[in-house]
Design a protein around this motif. Structure first.
Motif, mmCIF file in Angstrom:
data_model
loop_
_atom_site.group_PDB
_atom_site.id
_atom_site.type_symbol
_atom_site.label_atom_id
_atom_site.label_comp_id
_atom_site.label_asym_id
_atom_site.label_seq_id
_atom_site.Cartn_x
_atom_site.Cartn_y
_atom_site.Cartn_z
ATOM 1 N N UNK A 21 0.802 -1.222 0.000
ATOM 2 C CA UNK A 21 0.000 0.000 0.000
ATOM 3 C C UNK A 21 0.831 1.266 0.000
ATOM 4 N N UNK A 22 2.132 1.122 -0.181
ATOM 5 C CA UNK A 22 3.010 2.284 -0.203
ATOM 6 C C UNK A 22 4.050 2.103 -1.299
ATOM 7 N N UNK A 23 4.730 3.167 -1.698
ATOM 8 C CA UNK A 23 5.746 3.032 -2.735
ATOM 9 C C UNK A 23 6.895 2.126 -2.286
ATOM 10 N N UNK A 24 7.297 1.223 -3.167
ATOM 11 C CA UNK A 24 8.441 0.347 -2.918
ATOM 12 C C UNK A 24 9.276 0.288 -4.190
ATOM 13 N N UNK A 25 10.434 -0.355 -4.091
ATOM 14 C CA UNK A 25 11.297 -0.606 -5.249
ATOM 15 C C UNK A 25 11.733 -2.064 -5.172
ATOM 16 N N UNK A 26 10.922 -2.949 -5.746
ATOM 17 C CA UNK A 26 11.122 -4.386 -5.637
ATOM 18 C C UNK A 26 11.530 -4.915 -7.010
ATOM 19 N N UNK A 27 12.823 -5.202 -7.185
ATOM 20 C CA UNK A 27 13.328 -5.634 -8.482
ATOM 21 C C UNK A 27 13.061 -7.124 -8.678
ATOM 22 N N UNK A 28 12.369 -7.465 -9.764
ATOM 23 C CA UNK A 28 12.012 -8.848 -10.064
ATOM 24 C C UNK A 28 12.901 -9.366 -11.186
ATOM 25 N N UNK A 29 13.611 -10.456 -10.913
ATOM 26 C CA UNK A 29 14.440 -11.095 -11.924
ATOM 27 C C UNK A 29 13.611 -12.113 -12.693
ATOM 28 N N UNK A 30 13.881 -12.289 -13.979
ATOM 29 C CA UNK A 30 13.068 -13.208 -14.773
ATOM 30 C C UNK A 30 13.469 -14.663 -14.564
ATOM 31 N N UNK A 31 12.526 -15.542 -14.875
ATOM 32 C CA UNK A 31 12.804 -16.966 -14.973
ATOM 33 C C UNK A 31 12.873 -17.306 -16.455
ATOM 34 N N UNK A 32 13.948 -17.976 -16.862
ATOM 35 C CA UNK A 32 14.131 -18.303 -18.271
ATOM 36 C C UNK A 32 13.378 -19.584 -18.597
ATOM 37 N N UNK A 33 12.498 -19.497 -19.611
ATOM 38 C CA UNK A 33 11.611 -20.601 -19.961
ATOM 39 C C UNK A 33 11.789 -20.920 -21.442
ATOM 40 N N UNK A 232 14.674 -6.934 -19.812
ATOM 41 C CA UNK A 232 14.232 -8.257 -19.398
ATOM 42 C C UNK A 232 13.984 -8.392 -17.919
ATOM 43 N N UNK A 233 14.101 -7.305 -17.159
ATOM 44 C CA UNK A 233 13.775 -7.326 -15.727
ATOM 45 C C UNK A 233 12.665 -6.312 -15.463
ATOM 46 N N UNK A 234 12.095 -6.378 -14.269
ATOM 47 C CA UNK A 234 10.937 -5.548 -13.961
ATOM 48 C C UNK A 234 11.031 -5.036 -12.531
ATOM 49 N N UNK A 235 10.659 -3.791 -12.337
ATOM 50 C CA UNK A 235 10.657 -3.174 -11.017
ATOM 51 C C UNK A 235 9.219 -2.992 -10.551
ATOM 52 N N UNK A 236 8.859 -3.673 -9.449
ATOM 53 C CA UNK A 236 7.539 -3.493 -8.845
ATOM 54 C C UNK A 236 7.588 -2.259 -7.951
ATOM 55 N N UNK A 237 6.545 -1.413 -8.038
ATOM 56 C CA UNK A 237 6.584 -0.095 -7.417
ATOM 57 C C UNK A 237 5.567 0.106 -6.303
ATOM 58 N N UNK A 238 4.657 -0.881 -6.076
ATOM 59 C CA UNK A 238 3.645 -0.732 -5.047
ATOM 60 C C UNK A 238 2.602 0.307 -5.404
ATOM 61 N N UNK A 239 1.891 0.803 -4.392
ATOM 62 C CA UNK A 239 0.831 1.801 -4.563
ATOM 63 C C UNK A 239 1.264 3.132 -3.945
#
Length: 321
Positions: A21-33, A232-239
């Protein structure tokens, strides 16, 4: 593109229990498929650390791949239910066929939007001949219960609205951004935008504080709220954000994805989204017996068989980590 994993595992997602419910900086690494013999994608959702972003529930990033001497994308007919697929390209072309009779070539920065509703099947392939490079993303949007049994349909939008500012051009894929609205049909409050940034761009995008967001890097060097996000990576930012700082260290491309946190609890197995074990079992039976999902005509090859169901019961849950 489909989930072609032959050892598919159920993803239990949805619900608001794990919404930040708050701003975050959560870096998501990919899974190779692996997809087929030679293709590989980077899967960002569902992820070990994050299952959904708004109604976005599946994200694959692929390429740039040199397919000059290769067949390129070859995804045989397969089923979907309870979701929308979003095909988005930066390079190359994809030929879409589906059981409603749609036949369309999707090109860079054109929206291919398929609403499965209660049941659809489709195939995707690189045309013959095709461009040398293939680069894009495949994304799924979960349909809310009120619309998940709707009639299947396919939309193709070659012209999409844009929002421009010094150093950035934002193309609206789905939903709304800064007063512009995509013509693509959306069933929940959502946004998807492709951002082309020029070298040295330092911009702030307006955001909705009630939405949760993530940024997928497609190409180039970009800092998202001060965090370098590699292709190829993604940053989750929250709300809780009203704006998002972006700085490009080179010409770069990113996708902004967000929406109101998805309240319902879901089961996602293979290419289906349901609410109960019984729905998934029935979907598999219907696909394997050739009923309900229709026929994809014109594809040169057999449809994909469904993977075996896991030995344990599937139960809908929230945003489990």
């Amino acid at each position: 593109m489909s989930n072609l994993d032959r050892e598919a595992v159920p993803a239990l997602c949805g619900g608001r229990g794990f919404v930040v419910a708050e701003p975050v900086r959560e870096l998501l690494s990919p899974r190779h498929v692996k997809l087929g013999e030679s293709s590989e994608v980077r899967r960002l959702l569902p992820n070990l650390g994050r299952r959904m972003v708004g109604a976005w529930c599946f994200i694959d990033h692929y390429g740039p791949d040199d397919i000059a001497d290769e067949p390129g994308m070859q995804v045989p007919p397969h089923p979907h239910m309870g979701l929308q697929t979003v095909s988005w390209l930066h390079q190359g072309e994809v030929l879409h066929r589906d059981s409603t009779g749609s036949l369309r070539t999707i090109r860079p920065r054109e929206l291919g939007l398929m609403t499965s509703g209660r049941a659809i099947s489709h195939s995707e392939e690189s045309p013959k001949p095709h461009a040398r490079f293939l680069h894009g993303a495949q994304l799924w949007v979960a349909l809310p219960d009120s619309h998940r049994h709707t009639d299947p349909r396919f939309e193709h939008h070659a012209e999409l609205p844009q929002v421009t500012a010094p150093g950035v051009t934002a193309t609206l894929i789905l939903g709304d951004l800064d007063g512009a609205r995509s013509p693509g049909t959306a069933y929940t409050p959502i946004v998807g935008a492709d951002l082309a940034l020029t070298h040295g761009a330092d911009v702030r995008l307006p955001l909705e504080p009630d939405f949760e967001y993530a940024v997928l890097s497609m190409s180039g060097e970009v800092h998202v709220d001060g965090v370098p996000v590699l292709p190829g990576s993604m940053l989750y930012l929250g709300c809780g954000r009203t704006e998002l700082p972006l700085r490009a260290e080179s010409d770069a491309g990113v996708m902004l994805l967000g929406g109101e946190p998805f309240e319902e609890e879901l089961i996602m197995f293979w290419n289906w989204i349901g609410r109960s074990q019984e729905e998934i079992v029935q979907a598999r039976q219907d696909w394997m017996t050739g009923s309900r999902f229709g026929e994809v005509k014109g594809y040169d090859g057999a449809p994909l068989p469904a993977p075996e169901l896991p030995p344990v019961a599937l139960k809908p849950r929230g945003r489990v980590r």
